[in-house]
Design a protein around this motif. Structure first.
Motif, PDB file in Angstrom:
ATOM      1  N   VAL A 150      24.635 181.384  71.415  1.00  0.00           N
ATOM      2  CA  VAL A 150      25.950 181.567  72.106  1.00  0.00           C
ATOM      3  C   VAL A 150      25.934 183.113  72.821  1.00  0.00           C
ATOM      4  O   VAL A 150      26.233 183.403  74.087  1.00  0.00           O
ATOM      5  N   ALA A 151      25.542 184.021  71.720  1.00  0.00           N
ATOM      6  CA  ALA A 151      25.726 185.427  72.099  1.00  0.00           C
ATOM      7  C   ALA A 151      24.227 185.725  73.306  1.00  0.00           C
ATOM      8  O   ALA A 151      24.824 186.553  74.410  1.00  0.00           O
ATOM      9  N   ALA A 152      23.414 185.040  73.200  1.00  0.00           N
ATOM     10  CA  ALA A 152      22.219 185.271  74.169  1.00  0.00           C
ATOM     11  C   ALA A 152      22.702 184.615  75.570  1.00  0.00           C
ATOM     12  O   ALA A 152      22.699 185.098  76.682  1.00  0.00           O
ATOM     13  N   ALA A 153      23.559 183.412  75.560  1.00  0.00           N
ATOM     14  CA  ALA A 153      23.938 182.938  76.619  1.00  0.00           C
ATOM     15  C   ALA A 153      24.930 183.738  77.381  1.00  0.00           C
ATOM     16  O   ALA A 153      25.049 183.989  78.486  1.00  0.00           O
ATOM     17  N   VAL A 154      25.916 184.391  76.566  1.00  0.00           N
ATOM     18  CA  VAL A 154      26.891 185.417  77.186  1.00  0.00           C
ATOM     19  C   VAL A 154      26.354 186.632  77.659  1.00  0.00           C
ATOM     20  O   VAL A 154      26.784 186.914  78.815  1.00  0.00           O
ATOM     21  N   ALA A 155      25.279 187.045  77.229  1.00  0.00           N
ATOM     22  CA  ALA A 155      24.468 188.113  77.777  1.00  0.00           C
ATOM     23  C   ALA A 155      23.843 187.885  79.121  1.00  0.00           C
ATOM     24  O   ALA A 155      24.279 188.458  80.185  1.00  0.00           O
ATOM     25  N   THR A 156      23.350 186.602  78.938  1.00  0.00           N
ATOM     26  CA  THR A 156      22.676 186.283  80.297  1.00  0.00           C
ATOM     27  C   THR A 156      23.670 186.288  81.467  1.00  0.00           C
ATOM     28  O   THR A 156      23.369 186.485  82.897  1.00  0.00           O
ATOM     29  N   LEU A 157      24.746 185.422  80.968  1.00  0.00           N
ATOM     30  CA  LEU A 157      25.751 185.141  81.923  1.00  0.00           C
ATOM     31  C   LEU A 157      26.554 185.982  82.446  1.00  0.00           C
ATOM     32  O   LEU A 157      27.502 185.981  83.341  1.00  0.00           O
ATOM     33  N   GLY A 158      26.742 187.199  81.551  1.00  0.00           N
ATOM     34  CA  GLY A 158      27.635 188.391  81.817  1.00  0.00           C
ATOM     35  C   GLY A 158      29.115 187.868  81.576  1.00  0.00           C
ATOM     36  O   GLY A 158      29.692 188.676  82.381  1.00  0.00           O
ATOM     37  N   LEU A 159      29.451 187.305  80.586  1.00  0.00           N
ATOM     38  CA  LEU A 159      30.703 186.966  80.402  1.00  0.00           C
ATOM     39  C   LEU A 159      31.429 187.993  79.536  1.00  0.00           C
ATOM     40  O   LEU A 159      31.699 187.926  78.249  1.00  0.00           O
ATOM     41  N   SER A 160      31.710 188.990  80.025  1.00  0.00           N
ATOM     42  CA  SER A 160      32.149 190.298  79.233  1.00  0.00           C
ATOM     43  C   SER A 160      33.771 190.359  79.179  1.00  0.00           C
ATOM     44  O   SER A 160      34.345 191.022  78.162  1.00  0.00           O
ATOM     45  N   ASP A 161      34.439 189.541  79.793  1.00  0.00           N
ATOM     46  CA  ASP A 161      35.812 189.364  79.758  1.00  0.00           C
ATOM     47  C   ASP A 161      36.654 188.316  79.332  1.00  0.00           C
ATOM     48  O   ASP A 161      37.663 188.068  79.927  1.00  0.00           O
ATOM     49  N   ARG A 162      35.839 187.576  78.512  1.00  0.00           N
ATOM     50  CA  ARG A 162      36.343 185.950  78.465  1.00  0.00           C
ATOM     51  C   ARG A 162      36.480 185.741  76.917  1.00  0.00           C
ATOM     52  O   ARG A 162      35.628 186.337  75.880  1.00  0.00           O
ATOM     53  N   VAL A 163      37.394 184.809  76.497  1.00  0.00           N
ATOM     54  CA  VAL A 163      37.293 184.070  75.053  1.00  0.00           C
ATOM     55  C   VAL A 163      36.150 183.203  75.292  1.00  0.00           C
ATOM     56  O   VAL A 163      36.034 182.417  76.110  1.00  0.00           O
ATOM     57  N   VAL A 164      35.281 183.401  74.205  1.00  0.00           N
ATOM     58  CA  VAL A 164      34.016 182.703  74.329  1.00  0.00           C
ATOM     59  C   VAL A 164      34.202 181.472  72.984  1.00  0.00           C
ATOM     60  O   VAL A 164      34.254 181.876  71.957  1.00  0.00           O
ATOM     61  N   VAL A 165      34.303 180.315  73.542  1.00  0.00           N
ATOM     62  CA  VAL A 165      34.158 179.240  72.506  1.00  0.00           C
ATOM     63  C   VAL A 165      32.813 178.721  72.367  1.00  0.00           C
ATOM     64  O   VAL A 165      32.068 178.095  73.004  1.00  0.00           O
ATOM     65  N   ASN A 166      32.313 178.611  71.064  1.00  0.00           N
ATOM     66  CA  ASN A 166      31.348 177.889  70.810  1.00  0.00           C
ATOM     67  C   ASN A 166      31.708 176.491  69.875  1.00  0.00           C
ATOM     68  O   ASN A 166      32.285 176.399  68.813  1.00  0.00           O
ATOM     69  N   LEU A 167      31.299 175.501  70.749  1.00  0.00           N
ATOM     70  CA  LEU A 167      31.492 174.275  70.450  1.00  0.00           C
ATOM     71  C   LEU A 167      30.150 173.501  70.068  1.00  0.00           C
ATOM     72  O   LEU A 167      29.319 173.125  70.865  1.00  0.00           O
ATOM     73  N   GLN A 168      30.110 173.361  68.883  1.00  0.00           N
ATOM     74  CA  GLN A 168      28.387 173.146  68.390  1.00  0.00           C
ATOM     75  C   GLN A 168      28.307 171.806  68.905  1.00  0.00           C
ATOM     76  O   GLN A 168      28.907 170.805  68.845  1.00  0.00           O
ATOM     77  N   GLY A 169      26.961 171.494  69.312  1.00  0.00           N
ATOM     78  CA  GLY A 169      26.453 170.078  69.864  1.00  0.00           C
ATOM     79  C   GLY A 169      26.516 168.974  68.894  1.00  0.00           C
ATOM     80  O   GLY A 169      26.351 167.947  69.219  1.00  0.00           O
ATOM     81  N   ASP A 170      26.725 169.196  67.605  1.00  0.00           N
ATOM     82  CA  ASP A 170      26.834 168.094  66.652  1.00  0.00           C
ATOM     83  C   ASP A 170      28.360 167.684  66.287  1.00  0.00           C
ATOM     84  O   ASP A 170      28.485 167.035  65.456  1.00  0.00           O
ATOM     85  N   ALA A 171      29.047 168.059  67.211  1.00  0.00           N
ATOM     86  CA  ALA A 171      30.604 167.855  66.777  1.00  0.00           C
ATOM     87  C   ALA A 171      31.261 167.337  68.050  1.00  0.00           C
ATOM     88  O   ALA A 171      32.150 167.875  68.579  1.00  0.00           O
ATOM     89  N   PRO A 172      31.065 165.803  68.435  1.00  0.00           N
ATOM     90  CA  PRO A 172      31.502 165.182  69.500  1.00  0.00           C
ATOM     91  C   PRO A 172      32.846 164.687  69.319  1.00  0.00           C
ATOM     92  O   PRO A 172      33.626 164.500  70.523  1.00  0.00           O
ATOM     93  N   LEU A 173      33.464 164.536  68.171  1.00  0.00           N
ATOM     94  CA  LEU A 173      34.762 163.953  68.009  1.00  0.00           C
ATOM     95  C   LEU A 173      35.875 165.092  68.028  1.00  0.00           C
ATOM     96  O   LEU A 173      36.941 164.952  67.335  1.00  0.00           O
ATOM     97  N   THR A 174      35.300 166.350  68.390  1.00  0.00           N
ATOM     98  CA  THR A 174      36.412 167.444  68.262  1.00  0.00           C
ATOM     99  C   THR A 174      37.499 167.543  69.402  1.00  0.00           C
ATOM    100  O   THR A 174      37.177 167.235  70.712  1.00  0.00           O
TER     101      THR A 174
END
Length: 258
Positions: free
Chosen positions: A85-109
Protein backbone atom coordinates in the motif's frame (compact mmCIF):
# COMPACT_ATOMS: atom_id res chain seq x y z
CA UNK A 1 -9.55 14.95 4.43
CA UNK A 2 -10.35 12.75 1.44
CA UNK A 3 -10.11 8.96 1.67
CA UNK A 4 -9.09 6.19 -0.70
CA UNK A 5 -8.99 2.39 -0.47
CA UNK A 6 -6.09 0.28 -1.69
CA UNK A 7 -6.45 -3.51 -1.87
CA UNK A 8 -3.03 -5.21 -1.76
CA UNK A 9 -2.92 -8.60 -3.47
CA UNK A 10 -0.08 -11.01 -4.18
CA UNK A 11 -0.15 -14.38 -5.87
CA UNK A 12 2.70 -16.04 -3.96
CA UNK A 13 1.04 -16.40 -0.55
CA UNK A 14 3.04 -18.75 1.67
CA UNK A 15 0.00 -20.45 3.24
CA UNK A 16 -2.34 -20.23 0.23
CA UNK A 17 -0.65 -19.69 -3.17
CA UNK A 18 -2.92 -18.07 -5.75
CA UNK A 19 -5.40 -17.03 -3.06
CA UNK A 20 -6.62 -13.79 -4.72
CA UNK A 21 -7.83 -15.73 -7.77
CA UNK A 22 -9.62 -18.44 -5.77
CA UNK A 23 -13.28 -18.59 -6.75
CA UNK A 24 -15.97 -18.19 -4.09
CA UNK A 25 -19.59 -19.02 -4.84
CA UNK A 26 -22.28 -16.69 -3.57
CA UNK A 27 -26.02 -17.03 -3.04
CA UNK A 28 -26.82 -17.26 -6.77
CA UNK A 29 -24.12 -19.85 -7.43
CA UNK A 30 -22.04 -17.22 -9.18
CA UNK A 31 -18.30 -17.89 -8.72
CA UNK A 32 -16.23 -14.73 -8.29
CA UNK A 33 -12.54 -14.49 -7.55
CA UNK A 34 -11.63 -13.51 -4.01
CA UNK A 35 -10.01 -10.29 -5.27
CA UNK A 36 -13.28 -9.40 -7.00
CA UNK A 37 -15.25 -9.96 -3.82
CA UNK A 38 -12.81 -7.80 -1.85
CA UNK A 39 -13.21 -5.09 -4.51
CA UNK A 40 -17.00 -5.40 -4.25
CA UNK A 41 -16.69 -4.84 -0.48
CA UNK A 42 -14.52 -1.76 -1.05
CA UNK A 43 -16.88 -0.32 -3.64
CA UNK A 44 -19.76 -0.57 -1.15
CA UNK A 45 -18.08 1.92 1.21
CA UNK A 46 -19.75 5.35 0.83
CA UNK A 47 -17.85 8.59 0.41
CA UNK A 48 -14.57 7.09 -0.81
CA UNK A 49 -12.70 8.96 -3.52
CA UNK A 50 -11.07 5.99 -5.23
CA UNK A 51 -10.40 2.25 -5.01
CA UNK A 52 -7.26 0.57 -6.38
CA UNK A 53 -5.99 -2.98 -6.51
CA UNK A 54 -2.24 -3.00 -5.80
CA UNK A 55 -0.32 -6.01 -7.05
CA UNK A 56 2.93 -7.19 -8.60
CA UNK A 57 1.33 -10.05 -10.54
CA UNK A 58 0.08 -9.81 -14.12
CA UNK A 59 -2.55 -12.52 -13.53
CA UNK A 60 -4.13 -10.57 -10.69
CA UNK A 61 -3.86 -7.31 -12.63
CA UNK A 62 -5.57 -8.87 -15.64
CA UNK A 63 -8.39 -10.27 -13.51
CA UNK A 64 -8.87 -6.90 -11.78
CA UNK A 65 -8.94 -5.00 -15.08
CA UNK A 66 -11.50 -7.55 -16.27
CA UNK A 67 -14.05 -6.57 -13.63
CA UNK A 68 -13.36 -2.84 -13.99
CA UNK A 69 -10.96 -2.12 -11.14
CA UNK A 70 -8.22 0.49 -11.18
CA UNK A 71 -4.85 -1.24 -10.81
CA UNK A 72 -1.49 0.04 -9.61
CA UNK A 73 1.56 -2.16 -10.11
CA UNK A 74 3.94 -2.39 -7.17
CA UNK A 75 7.41 -3.95 -6.70
CA UNK A 76 7.86 -7.66 -6.10
CA UNK A 77 10.07 -6.70 -3.17
CA UNK A 78 7.05 -5.64 -1.05
CA UNK A 79 7.04 -8.02 1.91
CA UNK A 80 3.48 -7.44 3.12
CA UNK A 81 0.30 -5.56 2.42
CA UNK A 82 1.31 -2.39 4.25
CA UNK A 83 4.54 -2.11 2.25
CA UNK A 84 2.52 -2.69 -0.93
CA UNK A 85 0.00 0.00 0.00
CA UNK A 86 2.86 2.38 0.80
CA UNK A 87 4.37 1.72 -2.63
CA UNK A 88 0.99 2.28 -4.28
CA UNK A 89 0.48 5.58 -2.45
CA UNK A 90 3.93 6.77 -3.50
CA UNK A 91 3.27 5.83 -7.14
CA UNK A 92 -0.16 7.47 -7.19
CA UNK A 93 0.99 10.58 -5.29
CA UNK A 94 -1.77 10.37 -2.65
CA UNK A 95 -0.16 12.69 -0.12
CA UNK A 96 -3.30 14.33 1.29
CA UNK A 97 -5.66 11.39 1.86
CA UNK A 98 -6.67 8.95 4.53
CA UNK A 99 -5.46 5.66 3.06
CA UNK A 100 -7.41 2.49 3.83
CA UNK A 101 -5.80 -0.91 3.36
CA UNK A 102 -8.63 -3.38 2.79
CA UNK A 103 -6.80 -6.65 2.49
CA UNK A 104 -7.69 -8.86 -0.43
CA UNK A 105 -8.66 -11.80 1.79
CA UNK A 106 -11.45 -9.95 3.65
CA UNK A 107 -14.47 -9.99 1.32
CA UNK A 108 -16.98 -10.01 4.21
CA UNK A 109 -15.85 -6.59 5.49
CA UNK A 110 -19.03 -4.53 5.99
CA UNK A 111 -18.88 -0.92 4.77
CA UNK A 112 -19.52 0.47 8.25
CA UNK A 113 -16.26 -1.07 9.50
CA UNK A 114 -14.35 1.09 7.01
CA UNK A 115 -16.48 4.17 7.64
CA UNK A 116 -15.75 3.90 11.38
CA UNK A 117 -12.01 3.86 10.64
CA UNK A 118 -12.19 6.87 8.33
CA UNK A 119 -14.25 8.80 10.89
CA UNK A 120 -11.68 8.02 13.60
CA UNK A 121 -8.85 9.24 11.38
CA UNK A 122 -10.71 12.48 10.58
CA UNK A 123 -11.45 13.31 14.22
CA UNK A 124 -9.54 16.14 15.94
CA UNK A 125 -6.24 14.68 17.15
CA UNK A 126 -7.06 11.52 15.22
CA UNK A 127 -4.55 8.66 15.12
CA UNK A 128 -1.89 8.10 12.48
CA UNK A 129 -2.83 4.40 12.25
CA UNK A 130 -6.13 2.75 13.08
CA UNK A 131 -7.62 -0.72 12.69
CA UNK A 132 -10.99 -2.26 13.59
CA UNK A 133 -11.58 -4.90 16.22
CA UNK A 134 -14.70 -7.00 16.67
CA UNK A 135 -15.82 -8.51 19.97
CA UNK A 136 -15.94 -12.25 19.32
CA UNK A 137 -19.26 -14.02 19.31
CA UNK A 138 -19.25 -17.53 20.81
CA UNK A 139 -19.24 -18.98 17.26
CA UNK A 140 -16.30 -16.84 16.12
CA UNK A 141 -14.33 -17.66 19.26
CA UNK A 142 -15.01 -21.38 18.72
CA UNK A 143 -13.66 -21.13 15.14
CA UNK A 144 -10.51 -19.36 16.33
CA UNK A 145 -9.91 -22.08 18.93
CA UNK A 146 -10.69 -24.85 16.44
CA UNK A 147 -8.03 -23.49 14.07
CA UNK A 148 -5.44 -23.42 16.85
CA UNK A 149 -6.28 -26.97 17.99
CA UNK A 150 -5.80 -28.18 14.43
CA UNK A 151 -2.53 -26.30 13.91
CA UNK A 152 -4.02 -23.87 11.39
CA UNK A 153 -2.90 -20.24 11.27
CA UNK A 154 -6.29 -18.60 11.14
CA UNK A 155 -7.70 -15.34 12.45
CA UNK A 156 -5.86 -12.79 14.57
CA UNK A 157 -6.75 -11.48 18.01
CA UNK A 158 -5.99 -8.06 19.47
CA UNK A 159 -5.18 -7.11 23.06
CA UNK A 160 -6.20 -3.55 23.92
CA UNK A 161 -5.12 -1.04 26.52
CA UNK A 162 -7.41 1.25 28.51
CA UNK A 163 -7.39 3.96 25.85
CA UNK A 164 -8.19 1.58 23.01
CA UNK A 165 -4.60 1.41 21.80
CA UNK A 166 -3.25 -1.93 20.71
CA UNK A 167 -0.96 -3.66 23.18
CA UNK A 168 -0.41 -6.72 20.99
CA UNK A 169 -1.74 -8.75 18.07
CA UNK A 170 -1.39 -12.51 17.85
CA UNK A 171 -2.37 -15.62 15.92
CA UNK A 172 -2.98 -17.18 19.31
CA UNK A 173 -6.28 -16.64 21.08
CA UNK A 174 -5.45 -13.87 23.56
CA UNK A 175 -5.85 -12.87 26.32
CA UNK A 176 -5.96 -15.98 28.49
CA UNK A 177 -8.93 -16.53 30.80
CA UNK A 178 -12.46 -15.20 30.95
CA UNK A 179 -13.53 -11.95 29.38
CA UNK A 180 -13.91 -10.59 25.87
CA UNK A 181 -11.66 -11.68 23.03
CA UNK A 182 -11.31 -9.22 20.15
CA UNK A 183 -11.01 -10.50 16.59
CA UNK A 184 -8.71 -8.23 14.64
CA UNK A 185 -10.32 -7.23 11.35
CA UNK A 186 -7.75 -7.11 8.54
CA UNK A 187 -8.31 -3.48 7.57
CA UNK A 188 -6.08 -0.51 8.35
CA UNK A 189 -6.26 3.25 7.90
CA UNK A 190 -3.13 5.36 7.81
CA UNK A 191 -1.95 8.85 7.13
CA UNK A 192 0.49 8.96 4.20
CA UNK A 193 3.15 10.03 6.68
CA UNK A 194 2.60 6.89 8.76
CA UNK A 195 2.96 4.76 5.64
CA UNK A 196 6.23 6.47 4.76
CA UNK A 197 7.48 5.89 8.30
CA UNK A 198 6.55 2.21 8.13
CA UNK A 199 8.54 1.71 4.94
CA UNK A 200 11.63 3.15 6.61
CA UNK A 201 11.43 0.86 9.66
CA UNK A 202 13.18 -2.51 9.73
CA UNK A 203 10.98 -5.58 10.28
CA UNK A 204 10.85 -6.63 13.92
CA UNK A 205 11.34 -10.00 15.57
CA UNK A 206 7.72 -10.24 16.73
CA UNK A 207 6.45 -9.29 13.28
CA UNK A 208 8.47 -12.16 11.85
CA UNK A 209 7.39 -14.69 14.48
CA UNK A 210 3.68 -13.90 14.29
CA UNK A 211 3.62 -13.08 10.59
CA UNK A 212 1.67 -9.89 11.40
CA UNK A 213 2.74 -6.73 9.62
CA UNK A 214 1.08 -4.31 12.08
CA UNK A 215 3.45 -5.40 14.84
CA UNK A 216 6.20 -3.39 13.13
CA UNK A 217 4.49 -0.21 14.28
CA UNK A 218 4.23 -1.44 17.88
CA UNK A 219 7.77 -2.81 18.04
CA UNK A 220 9.13 0.59 17.05
CA UNK A 221 6.94 2.55 19.46
CA UNK A 222 4.29 3.84 17.06
CA UNK A 223 0.76 3.52 18.47
CA UNK A 224 -2.04 1.75 16.64
CA UNK A 225 -5.58 2.81 17.56
CA UNK A 226 -8.17 0.04 17.75
CA UNK A 227 -11.69 1.04 16.76
CA UNK A 228 -14.31 -1.34 18.11
CA UNK A 229 -16.98 -2.07 15.51
CA UNK A 230 -20.28 -3.95 15.71
CA UNK A 231 -21.20 -6.81 13.39
CA UNK A 232 -24.93 -5.81 13.36
CA UNK A 233 -25.80 -9.48 13.05
CA UNK A 234 -23.50 -10.08 10.09
CA UNK A 235 -20.89 -12.84 10.29
CA UNK A 236 -17.28 -11.81 9.65
CA UNK A 237 -14.39 -14.05 8.65
CA UNK A 238 -11.35 -13.82 6.37
CA UNK A 239 -9.86 -16.29 3.91
CA UNK A 240 -6.63 -17.17 5.71
CA UNK A 241 -6.39 -20.84 4.73
CA UNK A 242 -8.03 -23.09 2.10
CA UNK A 243 -10.41 -24.32 4.82
CA UNK A 244 -11.80 -20.79 5.12
CA UNK A 245 -13.22 -20.82 1.58
CA UNK A 246 -16.18 -22.97 2.65
CA UNK A 247 -16.71 -20.83 5.75
CA UNK A 248 -16.88 -17.61 3.73
CA UNK A 249 -19.03 -19.17 1.00
CA UNK A 250 -21.54 -20.28 3.64
CA UNK A 251 -21.84 -16.69 4.86
CA UNK A 252 -22.23 -15.33 1.32
CA UNK A 253 -25.01 -17.81 0.68
CA UNK A 254 -26.73 -17.36 4.05
CA UNK A 255 -26.79 -13.58 3.65
CA UNK A 256 -27.92 -13.59 0.03
CA UNK A 257 -24.72 -12.04 -1.33
CA UNK A 258 -24.45 -12.82 -5.05
Amino acid sequence: MMAVIVIPARYASTRFPGKPLTALRGATGDARALIRRAWDAAMAVPGVDGVWVATDDDRIASAAHGFGAQVVMTPESCRNGTERVAAAVATLGLSDRVVVNLQGDAPLTPPWFVTALIDAMRAPDGPAVATPVLRCTPDALAMLREDRRNGRVGGTTAVLGAQGRALYFSKEVLPFGDGPVFHHVGVYAYTPQALATYGALPPGALEAREGLEQLRFLEHGHPVACVEVADRGRAFWEVNTPEDVARVESVLQAEGIA
